[in-house]
Design a protein around this motif. Structure first.
Motif, PDB file in Angstrom:
ATOM      1  N   HIS A 236       0.817  -1.218   0.000  1.00 14.48           N
ATOM      2  CA  HIS A 236       0.000   0.000   0.000  1.00 14.48           C
ATOM      3  C   HIS A 236       0.850   1.267   0.000  1.00 14.48           C
ATOM      4  O   HIS A 236       0.324   2.369  -0.176  1.00 14.48           O
ATOM      5  CB  HIS A 236      -0.927   0.012   1.216  1.00 14.48           C
ATOM      6  N   GLU A 237       2.165   1.126   0.176  1.00 13.80           N
ATOM      7  CA  GLU A 237       3.030   2.301   0.235  1.00 13.80           C
ATOM      8  C   GLU A 237       3.553   2.673  -1.156  1.00 13.80           C
ATOM      9  O   GLU A 237       3.562   1.861  -2.075  1.00 13.80           O
ATOM     10  CB  GLU A 237       4.215   2.033   1.171  1.00 13.80           C
ATOM     11  N   ALA A 238       4.004   3.913  -1.290  1.00  6.10           N
ATOM     12  CA  ALA A 238       4.604   4.375  -2.544  1.00  6.10           C
ATOM     13  C   ALA A 238       6.057   3.912  -2.583  1.00  6.10           C
ATOM     14  O   ALA A 238       6.927   4.497  -1.937  1.00  6.10           O
ATOM     15  CB  ALA A 238       4.504   5.893  -2.649  1.00  6.10           C
ATOM     16  N   LEU A 239       6.330   2.850  -3.293  1.00  4.06           N
ATOM     17  CA  LEU A 239       7.660   2.259  -3.339  1.00  4.06           C
ATOM     18  C   LEU A 239       8.372   2.645  -4.634  1.00  4.06           C
ATOM     19  O   LEU A 239       7.761   2.708  -5.691  1.00  4.06           O
ATOM     20  CB  LEU A 239       7.558   0.723  -3.259  1.00  4.06           C
ATOM     21  N   THR A 240       9.660   2.894  -4.531  1.00  3.96           N
ATOM     22  CA  THR A 240      10.455   3.251  -5.695  1.00  3.96           C
ATOM     23  C   THR A 240      11.626   2.282  -5.840  1.00  3.96           C
ATOM     24  O   THR A 240      12.034   1.632  -4.868  1.00  3.96           O
ATOM     25  CB  THR A 240      11.018   4.676  -5.583  1.00  3.96           C
ATOM     26  N   VAL A 241      12.172   2.201  -7.042  1.00  3.41           N
ATOM     27  CA  VAL A 241      13.338   1.348  -7.276  1.00  3.41           C
ATOM     28  C   VAL A 241      14.509   1.829  -6.431  1.00  3.41           C
ATOM     29  O   VAL A 241      15.280   1.019  -5.889  1.00  3.41           O
ATOM     30  CB  VAL A 241      13.710   1.340  -8.772  1.00  3.41           C
ATOM     31  N   GLN A 242      14.646   3.145  -6.283  1.00  3.29           N
ATOM     32  CA  GLN A 242      15.745   3.695  -5.495  1.00  3.29           C
ATOM     33  C   GLN A 242      15.668   3.225  -4.040  1.00  3.29           C
ATOM     34  O   GLN A 242      16.683   2.817  -3.444  1.00  3.29           O
ATOM     35  CB  GLN A 242      15.714   5.226  -5.556  1.00  3.29           C
TER      36      GLN A 242
ATOM     37  N   GLN B 193      18.256   0.605  -2.022  1.00  2.00           N
ATOM     38  CA  GLN B 193      18.896   0.911  -0.744  1.00  2.00           C
ATOM     39  C   GLN B 193      18.713  -0.231   0.249  1.00  2.00           C
ATOM     40  O   GLN B 193      19.646  -0.593   0.983  1.00  2.00           O
ATOM     41  CB  GLN B 193      18.312   2.201  -0.178  1.00  2.00           C
ATOM     42  N   LEU B 194      17.522  -0.831   0.265  1.00  2.00           N
ATOM     43  CA  LEU B 194      17.273  -1.964   1.155  1.00  2.00           C
ATOM     44  C   LEU B 194      18.179  -3.149   0.811  1.00  2.00           C
ATOM     45  O   LEU B 194      18.589  -3.909   1.691  1.00  2.00           O
ATOM     46  CB  LEU B 194      15.807  -2.404   1.060  1.00  2.00           C
ATOM     47  N   ALA B 195      18.484  -3.294  -0.482  1.00  2.00           N
ATOM     48  CA  ALA B 195      19.339  -4.386  -0.934  1.00  2.00           C
ATOM     49  C   ALA B 195      20.811  -4.018  -0.867  1.00  2.00           C
ATOM     50  O   ALA B 195      21.670  -4.844  -1.214  1.00  2.00           O
ATOM     51  CB  ALA B 195      18.970  -4.780  -2.358  1.00  2.00           C
ATOM     52  N   ALA B 196      21.111  -2.798  -0.439  1.00  2.00           N
ATOM     53  CA  ALA B 196      22.495  -2.308  -0.352  1.00  2.00           C
ATOM     54  C   ALA B 196      23.186  -2.368  -1.707  1.00  2.00           C
ATOM     55  O   ALA B 196      24.324  -2.838  -1.836  1.00  2.00           O
ATOM     56  CB  ALA B 196      23.269  -3.091   0.695  1.00  2.00           C
ATOM     57  N   MET B 197      22.484  -1.901  -2.736  1.00  2.00           N
ATOM     58  CA  MET B 197      23.028  -1.880  -4.098  1.00  2.00           C
ATOM     59  C   MET B 197      22.737  -0.526  -4.737  1.00  2.00           C
ATOM     60  O   MET B 197      21.838   0.209  -4.286  1.00  2.00           O
ATOM     61  CB  MET B 197      22.371  -2.963  -4.974  1.00  2.00           C
ATOM     62  N   SER B 198      23.471  -0.233  -5.795  1.00  4.52           N
ATOM     63  CA  SER B 198      23.112   0.928  -6.596  1.00  4.52           C
ATOM     64  C   SER B 198      21.821   0.614  -7.338  1.00  4.52           C
ATOM     65  O   SER B 198      21.473  -0.552  -7.553  1.00  4.52           O
ATOM     66  CB  SER B 198      24.217   1.251  -7.600  1.00  4.52           C
ATOM     67  N   THR B 199      21.096   1.640  -7.743  1.00  2.00           N
ATOM     68  CA  THR B 199      19.825   1.436  -8.438  1.00  2.00           C
ATOM     69  C   THR B 199      20.004   0.618  -9.708  1.00  2.00           C
ATOM     70  O   THR B 199      19.254  -0.332  -9.969  1.00  2.00           O
ATOM     71  CB  THR B 199      19.184   2.791  -8.777  1.00  2.00           C
ATOM     72  N   ARG B 200      21.017   0.950 -10.498  1.00  2.00           N
ATOM     73  CA  ARG B 200      21.232   0.260 -11.769  1.00  2.00           C
ATOM     74  C   ARG B 200      21.602  -1.206 -11.533  1.00  2.00           C
ATOM     75  O   ARG B 200      21.070  -2.107 -12.187  1.00  2.00           O
ATOM     76  CB  ARG B 200      22.324   0.963 -12.569  1.00  2.00           C
ATOM     77  N   HIS B 201      22.512  -1.456 -10.583  1.00  2.00           N
ATOM     78  CA  HIS B 201      22.933  -2.837 -10.313  1.00  2.00           C
ATOM     79  C   HIS B 201      21.771  -3.654  -9.745  1.00  2.00           C
ATOM     80  O   HIS B 201      21.567  -4.821 -10.121  1.00  2.00           O
ATOM     81  CB  HIS B 201      24.110  -2.838  -9.344  1.00  2.00           C
ATOM     82  N   PHE B 202      21.004  -3.055  -8.842  1.00  2.00           N
ATOM     83  CA  PHE B 202      19.846  -3.742  -8.263  1.00  2.00           C
ATOM     84  C   PHE B 202      18.864  -4.146  -9.361  1.00  2.00           C
ATOM     85  O   PHE B 202      18.366  -5.284  -9.373  1.00  2.00           O
ATOM     86  CB  PHE B 202      19.161  -2.833  -7.251  1.00  2.00           C
ATOM     87  N   SER B 203      18.582  -3.239 -10.286  1.00  2.00           N
ATOM     88  CA  SER B 203      17.631  -3.539 -11.361  1.00  2.00           C
ATOM     89  C   SER B 203      18.120  -4.687 -12.228  1.00  2.00           C
ATOM     90  O   SER B 203      17.336  -5.565 -12.626  1.00  2.00           O
ATOM     91  CB  SER B 203      17.391  -2.291 -12.226  1.00  2.00           C
ATOM     92  N   ARG B 204      19.432  -4.697 -12.528  1.00  2.00           N
ATOM     93  CA  ARG B 204      19.991  -5.771 -13.344  1.00  2.00           C
ATOM     94  C   ARG B 204      19.908  -7.112 -12.621  1.00  2.00           C
ATOM     95  O   ARG B 204      19.518  -8.126 -13.208  1.00  2.00           O
ATOM     96  CB  ARG B 204      21.449  -5.460 -13.705  1.00  2.00           C
ATOM     97  N   VAL B 205      20.291  -7.122 -11.333  1.00  2.00           N
ATOM     98  CA  VAL B 205      20.276  -8.367 -10.567  1.00  2.00           C
ATOM     99  C   VAL B 205      18.846  -8.867 -10.386  1.00  2.00           C
ATOM    100  O   VAL B 205      18.571 -10.065 -10.490  1.00  2.00           O
ATOM    101  CB  VAL B 205      20.957  -8.168  -9.194  1.00  2.00           C
ATOM    102  N   PHE B 206      17.922  -7.967 -10.114  1.00  2.00           N
ATOM    103  CA  PHE B 206      16.517  -8.332  -9.928  1.00  2.00           C
ATOM    104  C   PHE B 206      15.976  -9.003 -11.186  1.00  2.00           C
ATOM    105  O   PHE B 206      15.327 -10.056 -11.123  1.00  2.00           O
ATOM    106  CB  PHE B 206      15.694  -7.087  -9.594  1.00  2.00           C
TER     107      PHE B 206
END
Length: 316
Positions: free
Chosen positions: A227-233, A237-250
């Protein structure tokens, strides 16, 4: 007279056979005798075949003395389709498919056609639970996951169980016109054309990362805070990764982008609320994180092919 031949094997699903058979049988009531469908059942080794529910049928022919050219050659699905060796069927199926006007499968019967090499280069479908398995087994086939049935040249395949009825109705409509097919649908108390595809029956969130991965922690957070407004950024941060690296790994671990996963999770949550409660659509939309009924309605239409209200009417 048009012959519809069904190839049976131990542990086939009876309804996968009976559904299409009843469509063609009832169609005969509305057709002149010379245009009737003639139904044949075939088997490889023994004429007595036990279905997965325990019922025993006696087929009309063994393959060795069966005709090979048919109006429609059909293989039903069932546990025996993907859990046994059908080497004795495959050469006959290849030859008979080449001589028949159409050939196809209901549900997991597609696995038997695949082993015969009859799916390669074709668009196909099967029950939503088995689409990934079918794709991995036969990478040369173009496997779709949402269609109720798919026509591609001579090949016709369908999703699970009752989708065989939809498929058979489409063949009757092609052979004899929509009016005859509609009469058959009315007798069977089914819709001539369903709203939506298989996606309305299957969960959208299936790809979960390994439990110990940072992506799994991000997924768990999404599921707990839909129900919250969640962002990739924020998720990165929760995954302790940069946004770009997190998106690739995900994407690598789940086959989805973070926002696709989140959108699917929100749709699944809304579906659960629609099925199990009488909450107003506005409340369902808010609890699922859509922000508005309008946005939820748009995504339901895009992904499931029907509105939240229609979904509730069908499944609640």
């Amino acid at each position: 007279m048009n012959t519809v031949a069904l190839v049976l094997y131990p542990d086939f699903l009876l309804l996968d056979m009976a559904g299409p058979v009843e469509v063609f049988s009832i169609a005969n009531r509305y057709l002149p005798a010379e245009r009737h469908y003639r139904i044949l059942t075939l088997s490889a080794r023994e004429r007595r075949i036990r279905a997965s529910n325990g019922i025993i049928l006696c087929t009309d022919h063994l393959l060795e003395d069966a005709p090979m050219a048919h109006h429609l050659l059909l293989v039903p699905g069932g546990p025996g389709a993907y859990g046994a060796n059908h080497a004795e069927l495959l050469p006959w199926l290849r030859d008979a498919a080449g001589q028949s006007r159409r050939y196809g499968a209901v549900c997991t019967g597609a696995f038997i056609l695949g082993h015969a090499g009859l799916l390669d280069g074709h668009r196909v479908t099967t029950h939503w639970h088995y689409t990934e398995r079918l794709l991995k087994a036969f990478p040369l086939a173009q496997v779709g996951s949402d269609q109720i049935y798919v026509h591609d040249r001579k090949l016709i395949t369908s999703g699970g169980v009752t989708a065989g009825i939809d498929m058979a109705l489409s063949i009757v409509a092609e052979d004899h016109g929509r009016a005859v097919a509609l009469d058959v649908a009315k007798v069977l108390l089914v819709l001539m054309t369903r709203q939506g595809g298989q996606a309305q029956f299957s969960p959208l969130v299936a790809a979960m990362a390994g439990q110990d991965s940072p992506v799994a922690r991000a997924q768990a957070h999404m599921l707990e805070h839909l129900h919250e407004a969640l962002t990739v950024q924020h998720l990165a941060q929760l995954a302790a990764m940069s946004t770009r690296h997190f998106s690739r790994v995900f994407l690598r671990e789940t086959g989805l982008t973070p926002m696709e996963f989140l959108q699917n999770a929100r749709i699944d949550h809304a579906r659960q609320l629609l099925e199990s409660s009488e909450l107003p659509l506005k409340t369902v939309a808010w609890r699922s994180g859509f922000g508005s009924v309008r946005h939820m309605r748009f995504l339901f239409g895009e992904r499931l092919g029907l509105s939240p209200s229609q979904y509730r009417q069908q499944f609640a």
